[in-house]
Design a protein around this motif. Sequence first.
Motif, PDB file in Angstrom:
ATOM      1  N   ARG B  41       0.825  -1.201   0.000  1.00 30.45           N
ATOM      2  CA  ARG B  41       0.000   0.000   0.000  1.00 30.45           C
ATOM      3  C   ARG B  41       0.864   1.258   0.000  1.00 30.45           C
ATOM      4  NH1 ARG B  41      -5.467   0.661   3.098  1.00 30.45           N
ATOM      5  NH2 ARG B  41      -6.077   2.722   2.400  1.00 30.45           N
ATOM      6  N   ALA B  42       1.952   1.210   0.811  1.00 28.95           N
ATOM      7  CA  ALA B  42       2.851   2.363   0.897  1.00 28.95           C
ATOM      8  C   ALA B  42       3.499   2.652  -0.455  1.00 28.95           C
ATOM      9  CB  ALA B  42       3.926   2.111   1.960  1.00 28.95           C
ATOM     10  N   SER B  43       3.671   1.616  -1.284  1.00 28.83           N
ATOM     11  CA  SER B  43       4.322   1.799  -2.578  1.00 28.83           C
ATOM     12  C   SER B  43       3.332   2.145  -3.682  1.00 28.83           C
ATOM     13  CB  SER B  43       5.086   0.530  -2.969  1.00 28.83           C
ATOM     14  OG  SER B  43       5.914   0.126  -1.920  1.00 28.83           O
ATOM     15  N   GLY B  44       2.047   2.258  -3.318  1.00 33.78           N
ATOM     16  CA  GLY B  44       1.054   2.695  -4.290  1.00 33.78           C
ATOM     17  C   GLY B  44       0.353   1.591  -5.047  1.00 33.78           C
ATOM     18  N   LEU B  45       0.483   0.324  -4.613  1.00 36.57           N
ATOM     19  CA  LEU B  45      -0.212  -0.770  -5.283  1.00 36.57           C
ATOM     20  C   LEU B  45      -1.652  -0.876  -4.802  1.00 36.57           C
ATOM     21  CD1 LEU B  45       2.820  -1.770  -5.866  1.00 36.57           C
ATOM     22  CD2 LEU B  45       1.746  -4.019  -6.012  1.00 36.57           C
ATOM     23  N   GLU B  46      -2.489  -1.570  -5.609  1.00 37.06           N
ATOM     24  CA  GLU B  46      -3.857  -1.853  -5.183  1.00 37.06           C
ATOM     25  C   GLU B  46      -3.874  -3.178  -4.439  1.00 37.06           C
ATOM     26  OE1 GLU B  46      -6.212  -1.803  -8.718  1.00 37.06           O
ATOM     27  OE2 GLU B  46      -5.718   0.301  -9.148  1.00 37.06           O
ATOM     28  N   LEU B  47      -4.925  -3.376  -3.604  1.00 34.33           N
ATOM     29  CA  LEU B  47      -5.046  -4.608  -2.820  1.00 34.33           C
ATOM     30  C   LEU B  47      -5.023  -5.845  -3.713  1.00 34.33           C
ATOM     31  CD1 LEU B  47      -5.577  -6.176  -0.196  1.00 34.33           C
ATOM     32  CD2 LEU B  47      -8.010  -5.746  -0.511  1.00 34.33           C
ATOM     33  N   PRO B  61      10.867 -12.329  -0.839  1.00 33.03           N
ATOM     34  CA  PRO B  61      11.898 -11.440  -1.387  1.00 33.03           C
ATOM     35  C   PRO B  61      11.562 -10.961  -2.800  1.00 33.03           C
ATOM     36  CG  PRO B  61      12.909 -13.302  -0.308  1.00 33.03           C
ATOM     37  CD  PRO B  61      11.433 -13.592  -0.358  1.00 33.03           C
ATOM     38  N   SER B  62      11.087 -11.876  -3.659  1.00 34.19           N
ATOM     39  CA  SER B  62      10.698 -11.478  -5.018  1.00 34.19           C
ATOM     40  C   SER B  62       9.598 -10.419  -4.975  1.00 34.19           C
ATOM     41  CB  SER B  62      10.187 -12.685  -5.810  1.00 34.19           C
ATOM     42  OG  SER B  62      11.229 -13.587  -6.070  1.00 34.19           O
ATOM     43  N   GLN B  63       8.595 -10.644  -4.096  1.00 33.55           N
ATOM     44  CA  GLN B  63       7.468  -9.724  -4.027  1.00 33.55           C
ATOM     45  C   GLN B  63       7.902  -8.342  -3.538  1.00 33.55           C
ATOM     46  OE1 GLN B  63       4.744 -13.384  -2.535  1.00 33.55           O
ATOM     47  NE2 GLN B  63       3.901 -11.380  -2.052  1.00 33.55           N
ATOM     48  N   VAL B  64       8.789  -8.318  -2.532  1.00 39.67           N
ATOM     49  CA  VAL B  64       9.242  -7.034  -2.002  1.00 39.67           C
ATOM     50  C   VAL B  64      10.063  -6.292  -3.051  1.00 39.67           C
ATOM     51  CG1 VAL B  64      10.687  -5.935  -0.254  1.00 39.67           C
ATOM     52  CG2 VAL B  64       9.159  -7.790   0.395  1.00 39.67           C
ATOM     53  N   VAL B  65      10.934  -7.024  -3.758  1.00 38.37           N
ATOM     54  CA  VAL B  65      11.732  -6.398  -4.807  1.00 38.37           C
ATOM     55  C   VAL B  65      10.819  -5.854  -5.900  1.00 38.37           C
ATOM     56  CG1 VAL B  65      13.385  -6.855  -6.662  1.00 38.37           C
ATOM     57  CG2 VAL B  65      13.824  -7.738  -4.379  1.00 38.37           C
ATOM     58  N   LEU B  66       9.813  -6.646  -6.301  1.00 39.65           N
ATOM     59  CA  LEU B  66       8.913  -6.215  -7.372  1.00 39.65           C
ATOM     60  C   LEU B  66       8.104  -4.989  -6.952  1.00 39.65           C
ATOM     61  CD1 LEU B  66       7.923  -6.745 -10.210  1.00 39.65           C
ATOM     62  CD2 LEU B  66       6.207  -8.294  -9.297  1.00 39.65           C
ATOM     63  N   ILE B  70       8.232  -1.458  -8.886  1.00 35.92           N
ATOM     64  CA  ILE B  70       7.027  -0.796  -9.404  1.00 35.92           C
ATOM     65  C   ILE B  70       6.881   0.586  -8.753  1.00 35.92           C
ATOM     66  CG2 ILE B  70       4.505  -0.888  -9.426  1.00 35.92           C
ATOM     67  CD1 ILE B  70       4.707  -3.922  -9.732  1.00 35.92           C
ATOM     68  N   GLY B  71       7.119   0.621  -7.430  1.00 30.66           N
ATOM     69  CA  GLY B  71       6.984   1.884  -6.704  1.00 30.66           C
ATOM     70  C   GLY B  71       7.952   2.947  -7.190  1.00 30.66           C
ATOM     71  N   SER B  72       9.153   2.526  -7.607  1.00 30.47           N
ATOM     72  CA  SER B  72      10.141   3.492  -8.063  1.00 30.47           C
ATOM     73  C   SER B  72      10.083   3.694  -9.571  1.00 30.47           C
ATOM     74  CB  SER B  72      11.547   3.057  -7.636  1.00 30.47           C
ATOM     75  OG  SER B  72      11.862   1.794  -8.172  1.00 30.47           O
ATOM     76  N   GLY B  73       9.053   3.124 -10.226  1.00 28.32           N
ATOM     77  CA  GLY B  73       8.830   3.377 -11.644  1.00 28.32           C
ATOM     78  C   GLY B  73       9.772   2.645 -12.583  1.00 28.32           C
ATOM     79  N   ALA B  74      10.362   1.531 -12.126  1.00 27.53           N
ATOM     80  CA  ALA B  74      11.285   0.786 -12.982  1.00 27.53           C
ATOM     81  C   ALA B  74      10.512   0.104 -14.113  1.00 27.53           C
ATOM     82  CB  ALA B  74      12.042  -0.253 -12.169  1.00 27.53           C
TER      83      ALA B  74
END
Lengths: 111, 248
Positions: B41-47, B61-66, B70-74
């Motif tokens: 949520r903090a990174s701007g994703l939807e539920l 780890p994969s989910q946190v990296v992803l 996404i949050g940093s616009g990569a």
Amino acid sequence: MEAWWWPYLFILLAGTLATDIWRYLGVAFSLRLNEQSIVLDWVRAVSTALVAGLVARLIVFPLGALAETSLAIRLGAVAVGLAVFFALRRHMLAGIAAGEAVLLAALYLYP
Amino acid sequence: MSDRDDPTSLWQAARAGSARAFSVPGAVLFGSFVGFGALARASGLELGQSLFMTAFIWALPSQVVLVDQIGSGAGLVASAVAVTLTAIRLLPMTVSVLPVVASRSHSIPLKMLMAHFVAVTVWIETMRRVPDLSRDVRVPYYLGLSFTLVSICMVANALGFSLSGSVGVPVAAALVLLTPLYFLLSMLTAAKASVDWLAVAAGICLGPVFYTYAPGLDLLWTGLVGGTLAFGLSRLRFGRQAKREDAG
């Protein structure tokens, strides 16, 4: 604007495919690869360092509400969590609880 | 205890595996997925997107990296590279856990389904419990454990996502801290040989440095430089010790 399904496709490609490819390779190699091989040792070291780097980044340059706390409080919470973890012979639950308790106490006492 | 862990029918085995999900590692996993929901949520994703990740990636780890990418616009390629580097660790875990659960007679699609659930907690619990079970009930036990853990974590994910919007800063911050704290302590719990300790230390030292000087590719560089450094040091300086610990 991007389509509603684009984030889901993005997750499937950059998340599911990028992750499951190693699990599927594991299926293919499970009868043939030697787990003690030197290449796998190196791969394990690289991935461990990568996740450790992510941990440090999430603590030093945090996201969300954690970004509103001071670096000293975050480092203090992690340090106490580590100390309790090792003092109780690597007890994960106790370490996590101690770290979280320090963070919460510090934030309520010094808002 | 031994009665419950010694199931005879397939259904009993699946239920015994499911019951194992409600354990201490399961509780920690619940907490860290509450943290993941808050982070998403903090990174701007939807539920829905964060739940989709938990079901179809199932590797924190994969989910946190992803989420971070996404949050940093990569872009798609940069995100996939960062995620896939984090997920390489699943290869040796899958190679070691599959022969314990499945045998040659099981089909490839079934093995691929089982491989999708390979992650730290599933791996630990399977290696601890499954070798004591008879061969024919191992697959239902494993699937019962895995499906239940995924379900628990999706509930935790939704809970963390909704809580972080309504609670104050201290609790929301504590939820976000759960993920790095859980990663750090589970890596230190799993550390056996000197190379593991060196890799954790190198990654922690190099992570912020590369983030400052090479943002975007920082995780890749941290892993390659820190991991190679740790690997080289343990082979050169602690070579004999590392080999002895590996064998033990």
